[in-house]
Write a protein that holds these residues in place. Structure first.
Motif, PDB file in Angstrom:
ATOM      1  N   UNK A 122       0.843  -1.212   0.000  1.00 33.70           N
ATOM      2  CA  UNK A 122       0.000   0.000   0.000  1.00 33.70           C
ATOM      3  C   UNK A 122       0.869   1.249   0.000  1.00 33.70           C
ATOM      4  N   UNK A 123       1.888   1.260   0.856  1.00 34.69           N
ATOM      5  CA  UNK A 123       2.772   2.427   0.960  1.00 34.69           C
ATOM      6  C   UNK A 123       3.565   2.622  -0.332  1.00 34.69           C
ATOM      7  N   UNK A 124       4.068   1.530  -0.903  1.00 36.06           N
ATOM      8  CA  UNK A 124       4.845   1.632  -2.145  1.00 36.06           C
ATOM      9  C   UNK A 124       3.985   2.195  -3.272  1.00 36.06           C
ATOM     10  N   UNK A 125       2.712   1.800  -3.316  1.00 40.72           N
ATOM     11  CA  UNK A 125       1.825   2.301  -4.374  1.00 40.72           C
ATOM     12  C   UNK A 125       1.642   3.814  -4.288  1.00 40.72           C
ATOM     13  N   UNK A 126       1.703   4.366  -3.074  1.00 38.37           N
ATOM     14  CA  UNK A 126       1.571   5.813  -2.912  1.00 38.37           C
ATOM     15  C   UNK A 126       2.842   6.540  -3.339  1.00 38.37           C
ATOM     16  N   UNK A 127       3.982   5.881  -3.177  1.00 38.54           N
ATOM     17  CA  UNK A 127       5.271   6.517  -3.477  1.00 38.54           C
ATOM     18  C   UNK A 127       5.777   6.201  -4.882  1.00 38.54           C
ATOM     19  N   UNK A 128       5.098   5.296  -5.581  1.00 35.27           N
ATOM     20  CA  UNK A 128       5.625   4.727  -6.819  1.00 35.27           C
ATOM     21  C   UNK A 128       5.973   5.777  -7.866  1.00 35.27           C
ATOM     22  N   UNK A 129       5.093   6.738  -8.075  1.00 35.78           N
ATOM     23  CA  UNK A 129       5.330   7.728  -9.136  1.00 35.78           C
ATOM     24  C   UNK A 129       6.527   8.606  -8.795  1.00 35.78           C
ATOM     25  N   UNK A 130       6.620   9.060  -7.549  1.00 37.69           N
ATOM     26  CA  UNK A 130       7.761   9.887  -7.142  1.00 37.69           C
ATOM     27  C   UNK A 130       9.075   9.120  -7.273  1.00 37.69           C
ATOM     28  N   UNK A 131       9.034   7.822  -6.988  1.00 37.02           N
ATOM     29  CA  UNK A 131      10.242   6.996  -7.113  1.00 37.02           C
ATOM     30  C   UNK A 131      10.708   6.944  -8.569  1.00 37.02           C
ATOM     31  N   UNK A 132       9.762   6.843  -9.487  1.00 33.35           N
ATOM     32  CA  UNK A 132      10.111   6.816 -10.910  1.00 33.35           C
ATOM     33  C   UNK A 132      10.734   8.146 -11.333  1.00 33.35           C
ATOM     34  N   UNK A 133      10.162   9.249 -10.854  1.00 28.67           N
ATOM     35  CA  UNK A 133      10.700  10.570 -11.192  1.00 28.67           C
ATOM     36  C   UNK A 133      12.119  10.748 -10.666  1.00 28.67           C
ATOM     37  N   UNK A 134      12.408  10.139  -9.511  1.00 26.87           N
ATOM     38  CA  UNK A 134      13.748  10.266  -8.911  1.00 26.87           C
ATOM     39  C   UNK A 134      14.708   9.169  -9.371  1.00 26.87           C
ATOM     40  N   UNK A 135      14.281   8.380 -10.362  1.00 21.09           N
ATOM     41  CA  UNK A 135      15.115   7.287 -10.886  1.00 21.09           C
ATOM     42  C   UNK A 135      15.519   6.302  -9.794  1.00 21.09           C
ATOM     43  N   UNK A 136      14.568   5.981  -8.940  1.00 26.47           N
ATOM     44  CA  UNK A 136      14.822   5.025  -7.863  1.00 26.47           C
ATOM     45  C   UNK A 136      13.983   3.773  -8.120  1.00 26.47           C
ATOM     46  N   UNK A 137      14.640   2.639  -8.092  1.00 22.22           N
ATOM     47  CA  UNK A 137      13.961   1.361  -8.313  1.00 22.22           C
ATOM     48  C   UNK A 137      13.734   0.653  -6.990  1.00 22.22           C
ATOM     49  N   UNK A 138      12.507   0.159  -6.796  1.00 23.14           N
ATOM     50  CA  UNK A 138      12.204  -0.616  -5.578  1.00 23.14           C
ATOM     51  C   UNK A 138      12.185  -2.100  -5.943  1.00 23.14           C
ATOM     52  N   UNK A 139      12.964  -2.864  -5.204  1.00 17.89           N
ATOM     53  CA  UNK A 139      13.003  -4.311  -5.375  1.00 17.89           C
ATOM     54  C   UNK A 139      12.338  -4.961  -4.167  1.00 17.89           C
ATOM     55  N   UNK A 140      11.277  -5.728  -4.412  1.00 20.48           N
ATOM     56  CA  UNK A 140      10.516  -6.322  -3.319  1.00 20.48           C
ATOM     57  C   UNK A 140      10.729  -7.832  -3.271  1.00 20.48           C
TER      58      UNK A 140
END
Length: 448
Positions: A307-325
């Protein structure tokens, strides 16, 4: 015969309760003649009562232990309420069907005002028979059915009133009782004051956490706007294109059945896109609500992380940050407050994002072993020095640039984790990144 028995049954019912009360009173009087152990009272208070920091637990444990050890008919504990300018009944041990549950003593009332002025204990009978309070005060004491009343004072202020009822043995309070109870009352005053401060601190922390969360939601507005506007734009475009094609005769020659099928296809796309927008707004609305502090069973850590990742997902893409789960499907659930868990993950992931200067990665690994569930959040950020690492959970300490951090984020995270019976630790190396490890107790399989 049965009609003749009815008056007898009626008489028996009438006299049964008074007879029961009389027999109980006589039994109690002789049963509790034995002297209580002063050492047991002192040990109980020093080990079981005065070590409690939760306010409600402290006040209820106090009256229960006093009534149990001293063998009292009733015990009342009044505490001062600044907002209402009165002493409210905080905890009590009362006989069944008592009418004293709603008792309130006004700050400047006859009895409480008299006690605030003198700050001395009073007894209806016993060692101070020659020093009774005025008749009107005695009347109030009799209404409370108290035998001994002790003021609870701290730094010269009366923070509460302890009212002790008669002993079940009908014995009067002695000087030995007073010599033990007065020091206990002073220590209890300090414990209650500390518990009150701890309660206020917990509320302040909750308010600070909510303010920080709402401030951060503001920073997500660009991403949330994109996540909402994008599906709505697609839905609008599909509808406009269909109407434009009809106006320009693109569907000329199509049968009614074919047009209906095309309209249904477009409507399904519109429903899909509006569902996407609805889902993100629902998540944001749920996340913005304050935590209740209610510990619930069967909380899925993996679900709350997603749930938390879904809220941050777009900002992470803009900052060129990849989340590995790495989130196993068979992970045991835990007992915790769902909203508070989201606050924990949000703060730690946000800190990880802010520690990454350019492009980078965040690794979120969930696992379990035995009766524990582990959450590991690792980033490829700038890292934290050893000297700073020892202080990051201290209030108002921050490694961020001036004006970019309150220093309350990780302090509040630690407090919330501990409230949810978890633990947090951190390891870091400058230039290589930081890893937070969270540990929670898993719910046993038979409980689930």
């Amino acid at each position: 015969r049965w009609i003749a028995l009815l008056p007898s049954v009626f008489v028996i019912v009438l006299i049964l309760r008074p007879l029961e009360n009389f027999l109980r009173s006589v039994t109690d009087k002789f049963l509790f003649q034995e002297k209580y152990d002063y050492k047991h009272l002192l040990r109980t208070f020093s080990e079981d009562v005065l070590t409690v920091i939760e306010f409600n637990d402290l006040v209820h444990l106090t009256v229960n232990k006093l009534a149990e050890i001293l063998k009292l008919e009733n015990t009342l504990l009044f505490l001062y309420d600044e907002d209402g300018e009165q002493y409210q009944l905080a905890a009590s041990v009362l006989p069944e069907n008592s009418d004293k549950i709603s008792i309130v003593l006004k700050e400047n009332g006859t009895f409480s005002g008299y006690m605030r002025k003198r700050k001395k204990y009073f007894m209806l009978n016993g060692v101070r028979k020659g020093k009774k309070p005025p008749p009107n005060i005695m009347q109030e004491l009799q209404k409370l059915e108290t035998a001994l009343v002790i003021p609870l004072t701290h730094h010269g202020e009366m923070v509460g009133i302890l009212s002790l009822g008669k002993k079940k043995s009908d014995e009067e309070f002695t000087q030995d009782d007073i010599d033990v109870l007065l020091p206990l009352a002073k220590t209890l005053s300090i414990a209650i004051t500390n518990a009150t401060l701890f309660q206020e601190l917990s509320k302040a922390q909750a308010r600070a956490a909510q303010r920080e969360k709402m401030a951060v939601i503001g920073t997500l507005s660009a991403g949330i706007n994109h996540e909402i506007c994008n599906p709505l734009g697609i839905a609008r475009g599909q509808c406009e294109m269909f109407l434009l094609n009809i106006a320009e005769g693109v569907y000329k020659g199509k049968t009614q059945k074919e047009l209906l099928a095309k309209a249904q296809e477009i409507m399904m796309k519109v429903i899909h896109e509006t569902d996407r927008a609805t889902l993100i707004t629902r998540k944001l609305s749920s996340f913005a609500k304050p935590a209740t502090g209610e510990i619930l069973d069967d909380i899925s850590l993996g679900k709350e992380v997603k749930v938390v990742i879904s809220l941050l997902e777009h900002d992470l893409k803009l900052d060129n940050i990849t989340i590995n789960k790495e989130i196993p499907e068979d992970l045991p659930n835990i007992s915790a407050d769902r909203k508070q868990l989201q606050e924990i993950f949000f703060n730690i992931i946000r800190n990880a994002v802010q520690s990454i200067k350019d492009a980078g990665e965040i690794f979120i690994r969930l696992s379990s072993s035995g009766k524990k569930v582990y959450v590991e959040i690792e980033d490829t950020g700038v890292g934290i020095s050893k000297s700073e690492l020892e202080q990051i959970f201290d209030p108002f300490y921050t490694t961020k640039d001036p004006g970019k951090g309150t220093g309350l984020g990780l302090y509040i995270v630690k407090q919330i984790i501990e409230k949810n019976k978890g633990k947090i630790s951190v390891r870091s190396e400058l230039g290589k990144g930081t890893t937070f490890l969270l540990i929670f107790d898993a719910i046993e399989s038979d409980k689930r």
